[in-house]
Design an enzyme around this catalytic site. Structure first.
Site, mmCIF file in Angstrom:
data_model
loop_
_atom_site.group_PDB
_atom_site.id
_atom_site.type_symbol
_atom_site.label_atom_id
_atom_site.label_comp_id
_atom_site.label_asym_id
_atom_site.label_seq_id
_atom_site.Cartn_x
_atom_site.Cartn_y
_atom_site.Cartn_z
ATOM 1 N N LYS A 111 0.828 -1.210 0.000
ATOM 2 C CA LYS A 111 0.000 0.000 0.000
ATOM 3 C C LYS A 111 0.859 1.256 0.000
ATOM 4 C CE LYS A 111 -4.364 -0.792 -0.368
ATOM 5 N NZ LYS A 111 -5.327 -1.249 0.599
ATOM 6 N N LYS A 194 -7.225 -15.908 -13.078
ATOM 7 C CA LYS A 194 -8.589 -15.995 -12.565
ATOM 8 C C LYS A 194 -9.298 -14.644 -12.563
ATOM 9 C CE LYS A 194 -7.564 -15.724 -7.696
ATOM 10 N NZ LYS A 194 -7.923 -16.079 -6.375
ATOM 11 N N LYS A 197 -11.246 -8.462 -9.294
ATOM 12 C CA LYS A 197 -11.888 -7.153 -9.344
ATOM 13 C C LYS A 197 -10.982 -6.156 -10.066
ATOM 14 C CE LYS A 197 -11.815 -4.934 -5.656
ATOM 15 N NZ LYS A 197 -11.898 -4.787 -4.210
#
Ligand code: TRP
Length: 329
Positions: A111, A194, A197
Site C-alpha cells: 500500500k 482468474k 476485481k
C-alpha cells in the site's frame, strides 16, 4: 460449533469469481456454524473515499450479500462502524503491536508503494484493526484468500500476545479456513488467470444483460484449431471452464466436440455462454436492485446486525477491560 467470521471490503462489487469461490460457501455455512459477516467500512477509510462513495458502497455490498442468500436472521450481517466495541478493542490492541512488525507487513509495504502520498497510520495499523474484527467475536475460522494470510497471522500473534501478557486464555487462535473442499476457480475473460476485481476481466453479478454480452463477446480467444484433437490453449480452456459452471453439460460437450473436430466457431460459443450467464445472473441482479432500493428493509437488516454483533462484542470487551485492570469507582 465454530465461529466463522469474514470481513468484506466495501469497495468493489461481487463478480462470478467471488460468487462461486466464497459466497455460495457462506450461504451453506451459515446453517452449520455461527457466522459473522461484516462490511469493513473503517478499513476503507485508509484510501479516503468521499462521503457519498462510502455510504453507497456499504449499501451495495450489503444488498449483494443479501441477494445471494445470506440470511440476516441466521447469520450476523453487520457494518463494522456500527459496533463501537471494535475500535475500542483496536485501541487496546495497538498498545501491544510493535512498529517494526507492522512496518514489515507485506500489505503495508504494498500500500505504501501504491499510495506514496498517503502513507497514513491507519494503513500501518490495518492488521491491528483486522485482529480486533476477528477476536472481538472470538472467531476460530476465517475464510481468507492468499493475500490476507499474513494479516491473519498477525491476528493470531496479537491474540496470543494478549493471552500471554495477562495470563488468561481469552482469545482462541483464529485459523484460515478454505471450506474443507477444492474451491471453484473462475477464470477471467482476458485469456489468462482468474477472475478478479482489479484485473478488469470480470462479470459482475449486477451487470445487465447488455454489458454481459459485450464483455463475453470481446473475451480473448485464439486463431482456432487446425488439427483434430489439438491441445486447448488457456483462453479457450477458460471459456470452457466458465461454460462448465454456467451451462448445461451437453452444451459444453457440443462445443468441446466442435473444438476437437475443428468445426468450432468461437462466436457461437460466446453467444451461448453469454445467454447462459445472463440467465443465471438476471434473477440475482433483480434481487440486488430490489433490496438496494428497499429503505425499510435495509434499515431493519442493519439494525438487527448491529444488535447481534454488539451483544457478542460487548461481552468480549467487558472481559478484556476487566483483565487489563479497568475498574469502576
Ligand atoms: N482485509 C480484508 C480484505 O482486504 C478485509 C477484512 C477486514 C477482513 N477485516 C477482516 C477479512 C476480518 C477477514 C477478517 O479483504
Amino acid at each position: 460449533m465454530d465461529t466463522v467470521l469474514s470481513g468484506i471490503r466495501s469497495t468493489g462489487r461481487l463478480h462470478l469469481g467471488n460468487y462461486f469461490g466464497a459466497i455460495t460457501n457462506f450461504v451453506e455455512l451459515q446453517h452449520q456454524e455461527k457466522c459473522y459477516f461484516f462490511v469493513a467500512d473503517y478499513h476503507s477509510l485508509t484510501t479516503h473515499p468521499t462521503p457519498e462513495n462510502l455510504h453507497t458502497s456499504v449499501r451495495t455490498v450489503l444488498a449483494e450479500y443479501l441477494a445471494c442468500g445470506i440470511d440476516p436472521e441466521i447469520a450476523t450481517l453487520y457494518v463494522q462502524s456500527d459496533v463501537p466495541e471494535i475500535p475500542e478493542l483496536y485501541l487496546l490492541l495497538t498498545m501491544n503491536a510493535y512498529l517494526g512488525e507492522l512496518e514489515r507487513t507485506t500489505t503495508f509495504k504494498d500500500k505504501a508503494r501504491k499510495q506514496p502520498d498517503n502513507v497514513n497510520a491507519g494503513l500501518l495499523t490495518y492488521p491491528v484493526l483486522m485482529a480486533a474484527d476477528i477476536i472481538i467475536h472470538k472467531a476460530t475460522k476465517v475464510p481468507v484468500g492468499k493475500d490476507q494470510e499474513q494479516n491473519l497471522e498477525m491476528a493470531r500473534k496479537f491474540a496470543k500476545r494478549f493471552n500471554f501478557m495477562y495470563k488468561h486464555e481469552v482469545f482462541p487462535e483464529p485459523q484460515a479456513f478454505n471450506f474443507g473442499k477444492e474451491l471453484v476457480k473462475i477464470p477471467g475473460l482476458d485469456g489468462t488467470g482468474k477472475m478478479g476485481k482489479s484485473e478488469g476481466n470480470g462479470i459482475f453479478l449486477a451487470d445487465d444483460a447488455k454489458t454481459i454480452r459485450k464483455k463475453i463477446m470481446t473475451a480473448v480467444t485464439d486463431a482456432g484449431p487446425t488439427e483434430k484433437n489439438s491441445p486447448v490453449a488457456e483462453p479457450i480452456q477458460n471459456l470452457f471452464t466458465l461454460m462448465e459452471v454456467m451451462s448445461k453439460p451437453d452444451t459444453l460437450l457440443f462445443f468441446k466436440d466442435a473444438y476437437a473436430n475443428c468445426s468450432i466457431r468461437y462466436g457461437d460459443l460466446k453467444k451461448q455462454l453469454a445467454e447462459d450467464v445472463v440467465l443465471f445472473t438476471t434473477p440475482i441482479r433483480e434481487r440486488i436492485l430490489q433490496i438496494e432500493n428497499d429503505e425499510a428493509y435495509m434499515r431493519k437488516v442493519v439494525k438487527l446486525g448491529a444488535e447481534k454483533a454488539r451483544e457478542s462484542a460487548s461481552k468480549t470487551l467487558k472481559e478484556v477491560r476487566e483483565i487489563i485492570g479497568f475498574k469502576a469507582f
